[in-house]
Design a protein around this motif. Structure first.
Motif, PDB file in Angstrom:
ATOM      1  N   GLU B  18       0.844  -1.211   0.000  1.00 28.40           N
ATOM      2  CA  GLU B  18       0.000   0.000   0.000  1.00 28.40           C
ATOM      3  C   GLU B  18       0.874   1.253   0.000  1.00 28.40           C
ATOM      4  O   GLU B  18       0.613   2.201  -0.748  1.00 28.40           O
ATOM      5  N   PHE B  19       1.930   1.244   0.828  1.00 29.94           N
ATOM      6  CA  PHE B  19       2.783   2.437   0.855  1.00 29.94           C
ATOM      7  C   PHE B  19       3.492   2.638  -0.482  1.00 29.94           C
ATOM      8  O   PHE B  19       3.598   3.772  -0.964  1.00 29.94           O
ATOM      9  N   ASP B  20       3.951   1.551  -1.092  1.00 28.72           N
ATOM     10  CA  ASP B  20       4.581   1.685  -2.419  1.00 28.72           C
ATOM     11  C   ASP B  20       3.619   2.308  -3.419  1.00 28.72           C
ATOM     12  O   ASP B  20       3.997   3.150  -4.235  1.00 28.72           O
ATOM     13  N   TYR B  21       2.367   1.865  -3.332  1.00 27.68           N
ATOM     14  CA  TYR B  21       1.359   2.418  -4.242  1.00 27.68           C
ATOM     15  C   TYR B  21       1.144   3.915  -3.969  1.00 27.68           C
ATOM     16  O   TYR B  21       1.112   4.731  -4.895  1.00 27.68           O
ATOM     17  N   VAL B  22       1.028   4.265  -2.697  1.00 34.01           N
ATOM     18  CA  VAL B  22       0.881   5.680  -2.320  1.00 34.01           C
ATOM     19  C   VAL B  22       2.055   6.484  -2.887  1.00 34.01           C
ATOM     20  O   VAL B  22       1.867   7.498  -3.574  1.00 34.01           O
ATOM     21  N   LEU B  23       3.249   6.007  -2.616  1.00 31.89           N
ATOM     22  CA  LEU B  23       4.460   6.744  -3.008  1.00 31.89           C
ATOM     23  C   LEU B  23       4.562   6.917  -4.530  1.00 31.89           C
ATOM     24  O   LEU B  23       5.136   7.902  -5.003  1.00 31.89           O
ATOM     25  N   SER B  24       3.985   5.977  -5.269  1.00 37.58           N
ATOM     26  CA  SER B  24       4.040   6.066  -6.735  1.00 37.58           C
ATOM     27  C   SER B  24       3.262   7.280  -7.263  1.00 37.58           C
ATOM     28  O   SER B  24       3.403   7.647  -8.427  1.00 37.58           O
ATOM     29  N   HIS B  25       2.454   7.890  -6.420  1.00 38.06           N
ATOM     30  CA  HIS B  25       1.706   9.080  -6.842  1.00 38.06           C
ATOM     31  C   HIS B  25       2.490  10.383  -6.654  1.00 38.06           C
ATOM     32  O   HIS B  25       2.011  11.457  -7.028  1.00 38.06           O
ATOM     33  N   PHE B  26       3.659  10.272  -6.057  1.00 37.36           N
ATOM     34  CA  PHE B  26       4.468  11.470  -5.771  1.00 37.36           C
ATOM     35  C   PHE B  26       5.677  11.542  -6.704  1.00 37.36           C
ATOM     36  O   PHE B  26       6.170  10.514  -7.178  1.00 37.36           O
ATOM     37  N   SER B  27       6.159  12.753  -6.903  1.00 36.46           N
ATOM     38  CA  SER B  27       7.479  12.928  -7.524  1.00 36.46           C
ATOM     39  C   SER B  27       8.349  13.698  -6.533  1.00 36.46           C
ATOM     40  O   SER B  27       7.833  14.381  -5.632  1.00 36.46           O
ATOM     41  N   THR B  28       9.673  13.564  -6.685  1.00 38.40           N
ATOM     42  CA  THR B  28      10.595  14.237  -5.757  1.00 38.40           C
ATOM     43  C   THR B  28      11.226  15.436  -6.450  1.00 38.40           C
ATOM     44  O   THR B  28      11.563  15.367  -7.628  1.00 38.40           O
TER      45      THR B  28
END
Lengths: 185, 185
Positions: B18-28
């Motif tokens: 779930e966290f990997d999926y969440v993080l995939s929505h962000f860019s750095t």
């Protein structure tokens, strides 16, 4: 349509049975003008959705001077949200400017509804975020605008407030004295 | 643990996937000290979660005077939320007090995540509501406290801020002049 349903459906559609279920989490209470919904020091088990009337929340300092945090008229939510959320004693007073009727929602029922109905969690997220933005605007206004500018903005945003709320209370919301307000209008 | 995951898991537990999926929505993105994340007049397609650094949002008046709305350090969210939410041009500036690294989240990705993952809608509701409560406290403080009381409160809440933020910027946050602040500390 029920005022609460109208407010929710501005954000998310509900079926009749969903709305009936939502409404089953609320209780209704009536208060007379000058009655308190919350008094400083009380626990605050509920938040309130205004069906009819006009309500204010405020902090009173040691000299008895009031600072108005919020008004609430029809379709607005009001509570001492910090006390409600953290289960701590109220630091605000909330009383009625007019005879009022409110829907009361307990913390447990709000959380239960948000947990069971994703739609309601969405509704509460959206209204919290809109509220957050409105408060940011008020902070900028307190930091950067003159009292006259704040008065004009409030009047243009909520013209009906000025027919329902005494001038002394408007002054305490704007952070100016009653005399300063009188010179402005 | 990833700073964003820590922040979310204070409110709601996530599995690794779930966290990997969440993080995939962000860019750095990385920004140097004094660089702008948002400039007045820009569209604001993103909000920012601070991984490292210190950032401020502020409004500048016509005479070039700044009014600080918000600071953001590690694990804080920042944006011109009104512009972000309403897809209107920014009325704030946001720039870096230190070299900073942020996670960027677009409006579409936030809404998509909230729609797909009830847990994330819950997280965003909770942080919005906490933010709302904090802003209510700041408004009461602007209405009813002296500059010295506001200074002491900020210092006790965020002691590290005072090592990272210039005094002139702290003064602009408190709504006092640099000289008034100097007399207080």
């Amino acid at each position: 349509m029920h005022l609460l349903r109208q407010h929710i459906e501005k954000i998310v559609p509900l079926t009749d049975s969903e709305f009936d279920y939502v409404l089953s989490h609320f209780s209704t209470r009536k208060f007379r003008k000058h009655q308190f919904l919350v008094q400083e020091g009380d626990l605050v088990p509920q938040e309130f959705f205004v069906i009819k009337g006009c309500i204010k929340s405020y902090r009173m300092n040691e000299e008895g001077k009031d600072y108005i945090l919020q008004f609430a008229m029809e379709s607005w939510w009001i509570s001492d949200f910090e006390a409600y959320n953290k289960h701590t004693p109220a630091t605000l007073n909330i009383d009625c400017i007019e005879d009022s009727e409110v829907l009361c929602l307990s913390y447990e029922n709000r959380e239960k509804m948000c947990d069971e109905m994703h739609k309601m969690e969405h509704y509460f997220r959206k209204i919290s975020h809109s509220g957050y933005i409105a408060l940011q605007q008020r902070i900028l206004s307190l930091l950067s605008s003159t009292a006259k500018e704040r008065y004009d903005k409030l009047l243009s945003q909520y013209p009906t407030l000025f027919q329902r709320v005494p001038k002394s209370v408007i002054a305490a919301y704007l952070g100016v004295s009653r005399e300063t307000l009188s010179r402005m209008v």
